[in-house]
Each structure stands twice: as structure tokens, then as C-alpha cells.
Design an enzyme around this catalytic site. Structure first.
Site, PDB file in Angstrom:
ATOM      1  N   ASP A 177      -0.458  11.515  -3.570  1.00 30.88           N
ATOM      2  CA  ASP A 177       0.355  10.298  -3.515  1.00 30.88           C
ATOM      3  C   ASP A 177       1.733  10.639  -4.083  1.00 30.88           C
ATOM      4  OD1 ASP A 177       0.952   7.477  -3.318  1.00 30.88           O
ATOM      5  OD2 ASP A 177       0.727   7.364  -5.489  1.00 30.88           O
ATOM      6  N   SER A 178       2.675   9.722  -3.893  1.00 30.09           N
ATOM      7  CA  SER A 178       4.002   9.900  -4.469  1.00 30.09           C
ATOM      8  C   SER A 178       3.947   9.871  -5.996  1.00 30.09           C
ATOM      9  CB  SER A 178       4.906   8.769  -3.993  1.00 30.09           C
ATOM     10  OG  SER A 178       4.302   7.520  -4.299  1.00 30.09           O
TER      11      SER A 178
ATOM     12  N   CYS B 170      -1.012   8.012   0.010  1.00 28.99           N
ATOM     13  CA  CYS B 170       0.237   7.253  -0.002  1.00 28.99           C
ATOM     14  C   CYS B 170       0.524   6.721   1.406  1.00 28.99           C
ATOM     15  CB  CYS B 170       1.348   8.203  -0.432  1.00 28.99           C
ATOM     16  SG  CYS B 170       2.987   7.500  -0.438  1.00 28.99           S
TER      17      CYS B 170
ATOM     18  N   GLU C 239       4.311  -1.659 -11.501  1.00 28.32           N
ATOM     19  CA  GLU C 239       4.360  -0.557 -12.472  1.00 28.32           C
ATOM     20  C   GLU C 239       4.822  -1.030 -13.843  1.00 28.32           C
ATOM     21  OE1 GLU C 239       6.529   2.770 -10.903  1.00 28.32           O
ATOM     22  OE2 GLU C 239       4.884   3.269  -9.552  1.00 28.32           O
TER      23      GLU C 239
ATOM     24  N   CYS D 139       0.065  -0.414   0.878  1.00 31.85           N
ATOM     25  CA  CYS D 139       0.724   0.325  -0.203  1.00 31.85           C
ATOM     26  C   CYS D 139      -0.307   0.560  -1.305  1.00 31.85           C
ATOM     27  CB  CYS D 139       1.909  -0.482  -0.729  1.00 31.85           C
ATOM     28  SG  CYS D 139       2.684   0.256  -2.176  1.00 31.85           S
ATOM     29  N   THR D 140      -0.229   1.739  -1.924  1.00 25.77           N
ATOM     30  CA  THR D 140      -1.199   2.101  -2.970  1.00 25.77           C
ATOM     31  C   THR D 140      -1.264   1.083  -4.113  1.00 25.77           C
ATOM     32  OG1 THR D 140       0.626   3.405  -3.872  1.00 25.77           O
ATOM     33  CG2 THR D 140      -1.101   4.600  -2.683  1.00 25.77           C
ATOM     34  N   HIS D 141      -0.120   0.452  -4.412  1.00 23.66           N
ATOM     35  CA  HIS D 141      -0.054  -0.417  -5.594  1.00 23.66           C
ATOM     36  C   HIS D 141      -0.613  -1.821  -5.378  1.00 23.66           C
ATOM     37  CE1 HIS D 141       2.651   2.757  -6.702  1.00 23.66           C
ATOM     38  NE2 HIS D 141       3.081   2.151  -7.792  1.00 23.66           N
TER      39      HIS D 141
HETATM   40  N1  DGL Z   1       2.569   5.264  -2.876  1.00 18.23           N
HETATM   41  C1  DGL Z   1       3.589   4.531  -2.167  1.00 18.23           C
HETATM   42  C2  DGL Z   1       2.981   3.943  -0.885  1.00 18.23           C
HETATM   43  O1  DGL Z   1       1.792   3.715  -0.799  1.00 18.23           O
HETATM   44  C3  DGL Z   1       4.185   3.434  -3.008  1.00 18.23           C
HETATM   45  C4  DGL Z   1       5.039   3.956  -4.142  1.00 18.23           C
HETATM   46  C5  DGL Z   1       6.262   4.703  -3.672  1.00 18.23           C
HETATM   47  O2  DGL Z   1       7.160   4.110  -3.044  1.00 18.23           O
HETATM   48  O3  DGL Z   1       6.313   5.899  -3.928  1.00 18.23           O
HETATM   49  O4  DGL Z   1       3.701   3.723   0.048  1.00 18.23           O
END
Ligand code: DGL
Length: 270
Positions: A15-16, A78, A158, A190-192
Site C-alpha cells: 500500500d502507499s 492500495c 489519519e 480506498c484503504t482508509h
Molecule cells: N491507499 C490509498 C488508496 O487506497 C489511500 C491513501 C493514499 O492516497 O495514499 O487509494
């Protein structure tokens, strides 16, 4: 390598940053015998604001690292990387590992439900890639679809604003868009976003279906490994959680996305 050795190889998840721990957590819950190597590219987050070329470049290097760790399967946890880089990874690393992204399982779920009006929320990179729009329309050409970038949600989550006036105002600012009126389902791409899933369901008075890429993706991975006879019979080593840049604040934020306390390992691949 024997089949037994192949089965015991770890699953790589990247992931990022640390948001992808929501996906890692679901994989560990559904597949407790598997060994995981998680890689969070904290040196470059957020990916959501990056160009597709930059995300592809980062993803290639991360996958190279995960392959050096002997991963049998790589999960692009991600959404921004799945949207921008998945096809490039498949081409570049053909035959070297199995790959799973987080877009296709969500698209397949929507396809099975035959909804007529659906919304997708995600980062700018994911929405601008057009990947969800293209795949959903390909599966169902008459689908009424609204795909919206909701860039304030990642920093909001976050920073720990999940359940207060601030999160309520931001969520409602985005979701009150008239294009979301009468949707039957919303994809949290999105992961979050699984962390605010309850609030989103409440916002719609529990009247719509909300999907995120945690359990759905873990089940796809399980199916994939069963089909190929690659389920690990028993984990031998601990899971590893690597980050490309380490700060105390990343370590603390992991608690938001992962249920247990974990220790981050600094793996400076850049
Ligand atoms: N992990 C990213 C996603 O799922 C979200 C966080 C980021 O922008 O790096 O798109």
C-alpha cells in the site's frame, strides 16, 4: 521448489502507507495460516495525489522487493496503485508471482447484485484513472454511476477524526451531492474508508448497501489459493510489517488500521 515449499511462501501486501493494514487485517482473519509481508510506502504517501506514472514507478520497485522476499502472491491493497499500476505489474512480472488487486473484487460484487444506481468514492488518482467507471460500465452498460474523488477523507481519518462534528461535516459535504440521491450501493474504494463505513451507512439511514475492499478481497485471495492448491498448511514465521520511511507517528497510526499492536520494520528500498 516443491509444492510444499511453494505453499509456505508468504503473501506480499503493499500500500502507499499504513491504510492497507485494513486489507492485511482481513487477510489474516480469513487466512490465519498464511504468512504476510506488508510493505507501506510511507516515504511517498499519499498516492492519491500522485500521477499514474509516479505510482507505477513506486509499485514496480515495491513488487521487486516483495519478490525478493519470496512472495507467492502479491496483493495490491492500495486502490490508487490498483487503478494506476496493476496492468503494468502483471505485464512486467508475468509468471513470477500471482497478483490480486482491490478493484476487480468490488466490481464483481456490484455486477452480481444488478444494482441500477451506484456511487464510488475514492482518491483523486483512483477516480481520475477511470478504472472503476470503465470496469463497472463494461460489466453493466446501463448502470447509473457517480464516481467522486473525496480527498479530504484520508487525512481526516489519519488524524483520528472518525466520529465527531468534523468527520460528520466532511462526510455530509461529499455525500449530499445530488448525484448520490437514490443510489442503491456505494463502493468505498480506498484503504482508509472502512474506518468510517458505519458513519456512511448511518448517513444513508442504513438504506443502501456499502462495500469496501477488506473481506471481499480476502475471500477472493482465499478462493485463488484454494483453486491453485497453494494454501499454506501452517505459518512458520511471524508476519512482517515494513515501511519505507519510519516515524513514531506512523507506528502510532497503525493502531487505527490494525486491531493488534504491531511493530514496524524500516526497509529503506529507495
Ligand atoms: N491507499 C490509498 C488508496 O487506497 C489511500 C491513501 C493514499 O492516497 O495514499 O487509494
Amino acid at each position: 521448489m516443491s509444492r510444499e515449499q511453494h505453499k509456505r511462501q508468504p503473501i506480499g501486501v503493499f500500500d502507499s502507507g499504513i491504510g492497507g493494514l485494513t486489507v492485511a487485517n482481513a487477510i489474516i482473519k480469513h487466512l490465519p495460516n498464511e504468512e504476510l509481508i506488508y510493505f507501506g510506502d510511507t516515504a511517498h504517501l499519499p498516492y492519491g495525489d500522485k500521477s499514474a506514472d509516479a505510482i507505477r514507478y513506486y509499485s514496480l520497485k515495491i513488487v521487486k522487493f516483495l519478490l525478493e522476499q519470496n512472495c507467492k502472491l502479491i496483493v495490491v491493497a492500495c486502490n490508487s496503485a490498483s487503478s494506476a499500476a496493476y496492468h503494468v505489474l502483471l505485464e512486467f512480472f508475468a509468471g513470477q508471482a500471482l497478483f490480486v488487486n482491490v478493484v476487480d473484487p468490488l466490481v464483481e460484487t456490484v455486477r452480481q447484485h444488478h444494482f441500477s444506481k451506484v456511487g464510488v468514492i475514492a482518491t483523486k488518482a483512483t477516480i481520475q484513472s477511470g478504472v472503476y467507471q470503465e470496469k463497472l460500465r463494461e460489466a453493466q452498460p446501463d448502470l447509473d454511476l457517480t464516481a467522486m474523488a473525496t480527498p479530504l477523507l484520508v487525512p481526516m481519518i489519519e488524524e483520528g477524526y472518525h466520529d465527531d462534528n468534523i468527520s460528520e461535516a466532511i462526510i455530509s459535504k461529499y455525500l449530499s451531492d445530488p448525484r448520490f440521491e437514490n443510489i442503491e450501493a456505494l463502493l468505498l474504494a480506498c484503504t482508509h474508508y472502512p474506518l468510517i463505513r458505519n458513519h456512511i451507512e448511518d448517513y444513508f439511514n442504513q438504506k443502501i448497501r456499502v462495500f469496501d475492499s477488506t473481506d471481499i478481497v480476502a475471500k477472493v485471495i482465499q478462493h485463488y489459493l484454494i483453486q491453485r492448491d497453494l494454501l499454506n498448511p501452517g505459518r512458520q514465521g511471524p508476519h512482517r510489517f515494513c515501511v519505507s520511511d519510519y516515524t513514531q507517528s506512523f507506528e502510532e497510526t497503525t493502531r487505527l488500521f490494525y486491531r493488534e499492536k504491531i511493530e514496524l520494520e524500516h526497509c529503506p528500498i529507495w
